[in-house]
Design a protein around this motif. Structure first.
Motif, PDB file in Angstrom:
ATOM      1  N   GLY A 182     -53.166  47.079  25.327  1.00  0.00           N
ATOM      2  CA  GLY A 182     -54.393  47.125  24.548  1.00  0.00           C
ATOM      3  C   GLY A 182     -55.352  48.196  25.037  1.00  0.00           C
ATOM      4  O   GLY A 182     -55.215  48.743  26.136  1.00  0.00           O
ATOM      5  N   ASP A 221     -58.280  44.342  21.100  1.00  0.00           N
ATOM      6  CA  ASP A 221     -57.607  43.221  20.435  1.00  0.00           C
ATOM      7  C   ASP A 221     -56.443  42.664  21.230  1.00  0.00           C
ATOM      8  O   ASP A 221     -55.900  41.606  20.884  1.00  0.00           O
ATOM      9  N   SER A 222     -56.038  43.374  22.286  1.00  0.00           N
ATOM     10  CA  SER A 222     -54.932  42.915  23.128  1.00  0.00           C
ATOM     11  C   SER A 222     -55.377  42.858  24.578  1.00  0.00           C
ATOM     12  O   SER A 222     -56.327  43.546  24.983  1.00  0.00           O
ATOM     13  N   ALA A 265     -57.794  39.552  25.557  1.00  0.00           N
ATOM     14  CA  ALA A 265     -58.335  40.215  24.366  1.00  0.00           C
ATOM     15  C   ALA A 265     -59.799  39.831  24.160  1.00  0.00           C
ATOM     16  O   ALA A 265     -60.147  38.660  24.139  1.00  0.00           O
ATOM     17  N   GLY A 266     -60.671  40.837  24.096  1.00  0.00           N
ATOM     18  CA  GLY A 266     -62.092  40.613  23.873  1.00  0.00           C
ATOM     19  C   GLY A 266     -62.888  40.229  25.096  1.00  0.00           C
ATOM     20  O   GLY A 266     -64.117  40.106  25.021  1.00  0.00           O
TER      21      GLY A 266
END
Length: 454
Positions: free
Chosen positions: A358, A384-385, A429-430
């Motif tokens: 990501g 997102d990853s 992610a995030g």
């Protein structure tokens, strides 16, 4: 001129406050804060101080002391600073550096102004008002550090002079209110009079009223235990008074011996453990004037513990066995158990393992600035990853340079690359993490940051 409460009025105030102290606000949950008479981290985890004092103002060259203190198990270091009244002033960049060293070594930082020691008896001593002036000068480097920094307003702010000791409660309340009015949300630590030992019980009898004067309910009382506390019963009685009243207290200084008597360090440490109270021993190294026996290590050598050092770190109820690191620093960097050896050699995978691929973004913010310097913070966020590592790079627009940093591995000074360290590279992610640094020059309005992963 500061207004003084009469003895009768002060007594009434203390009695009234003792009735509603439990109803005071639980504290500012932006960082370390008091809740139900105990110190907690922002996430609600209780934090019990186990640490030592380090005389940074007098020995600023011994920056390695922070790592050595941590190596022996402490979770807190109480740092001697000066507001310039009695000793050389510790300016904003120096204090920012101290905070950086604390964070690098995963230590909570209790900062104290030492110049107030013995006011009323010591002619060169600073007032509490002057100490507050100093903290306000440092606001730009202290704001944003509420998770990591406790402000010990002034060390032992009154001697034994009865006239000035009588001012302890109103003056301490005024100091707290000035700092709150200036926008400080930090946990404040207030020392007792009588050279910190409160043999007159001035702090004990007025603590409820002083606590009630803090609109955030985020003040901790500090007792210094030396010769007055030679009897175990005296130690227990004093500490239990605060615990039973629901008032937060820490043993802010103590030793194994002193010129005014032989404190009962065994009971001090045992009662702190039994009651769940923090303690800070005096002091790491550099004592003089006949109290050299209070050095915990010889000549700032972290590998050369004195008998006092052996006692406080590794004796019964000592720091090494009882200290718990603040959770704000994340999981420990070292495994708790060594890895086991496999009984069979590993088999070769048919395909190479898939690494997270990501992307990431980075955002800059100026936390504080002062003449010739500033403190910056960069927040790294996974896309997102999930990612397993990150690197942020930038070039300062005006020739600024990085002098020191934390929570990242830095290279370069004006053109800078900062990579993750062992405990903050893996992000879901995030998810986000942050690192900080001290810069020289004027704070930039913004930075163009590049964030990459391998």
């Amino acid at each position: 001129m500061r207004k003084r409460l009469t003895v009768a009025a002060a007594t009434v105030l203390a009695l009234l406050a003792s009735v509603f102290v439990i109803a005071q606000p639980a504290g500012a949950a932006t960082g370390l804060h008091v809740q139900n008479g105990r110190l907690h981290e922002a996430n609600g985890q209780e934090f019990v101080i186990r640490g030592v004092s380090h005389p940074h103002n007098w020995y600023p060259q011994h920056t390695g002391a922070f790592a050595d203190i941590k190596a022996h198990g402490a979770n807190t270091v109480r740092v001697v600073l000066s507001n310039g009244v009695r000793w050389a002033k510790n300016g904003p960049s120096d204090v920012a550096g101290v905070i950086s060293l604390c964070k690098q070594n995963r230590l909570i930082c209790m900062l104290e102004v030492h110049d107030t020691t013995g006011y009323g008896e010591e002619g060169a001593a600073s007032t509490l008002d002057q100490a507050v002036d100093y903290w306000i000068e440092l606001k730009s480097v202290l704001q944003g550090e509420e998770d990591y920094v406790l402000i010990n307003i002034g060390n032992e702010p009154y001697g034994n002079d009865a006239a000035t000791v009588a001012d302890w409660a109103p003056d301490t309340s005024a100091a707290i209110q000035r700092l709150r009015g200036a926008g400080f949300d930090h946990t404040l630590v207030v020392d007792a009079p009588n050279w910190g030992q409160d043999w007159s019980h001035t702090m004990r009898d007025n603590a409820a009223g002083v606590y009630a004067s803090d609109p955030t309910g985020n003040t901790v009382f500090s007792i210094h235990m030396y010769g007055v506390y030679a009897q175990g019963a005296t130690v227990t009685s004093y500490l239990e008074h605060f615990v039973n009243a629901g008032l937060p207290i820490v043993i802010g200084e103590f030793g194994h011996d002193h010129s005014d008597g032989n404190p009962d360090e065994d009971t001090i440490m045992a009662e702190a453990e039994r009651l769940g109270l923090g303690y800070i021993g005096w002091s790491w190294s550099g004592n003089s004037g006949g109290v050299e026996y209070l050095d915990m290590v010889d000549d700032f050598d972290g590998d050369s513990l004195t008998p006092w050092g052996q006692r406080i770190f590794y004796g019964p109820d000592g720091i090494a066995d009882t200290a718990q690191e603040a959770t704000v620093f994340g999981p420990p960097t070292e495994p708790t158990d060594p890895p086991t050896e496999p009984t069979d050699p590993p088999t070769e995978p048919t395909d190479p393992p898939v690494e997270p691929t990501g992307d990431c973004t980075a955002a800059y913010a100026t936390i504080g600035s002062w003449g010739g310097g500033f403190q910056g913070e960069v927040t790294v966020t996974a896309g997102d990853s999930a990612i397993s590592n990150w690197t942020v790079s930038w070039t300062f627009p005006g020739g600024q340079t990085v002098s020191q940093g934390w929570n990242a591995s830095f290279s370069g000074s004006s053109s800078v690359t900062a990579g993750n360290v062992s405990y903050n590279g893996q992000l879901g992610a995030g998810q986000s993490t942050a690192f900080g640094f001290i810069g020289s020059g004027s704070a930039p309005d913004s930075l163009v940051l590049s964030c990459t992963t391998d």
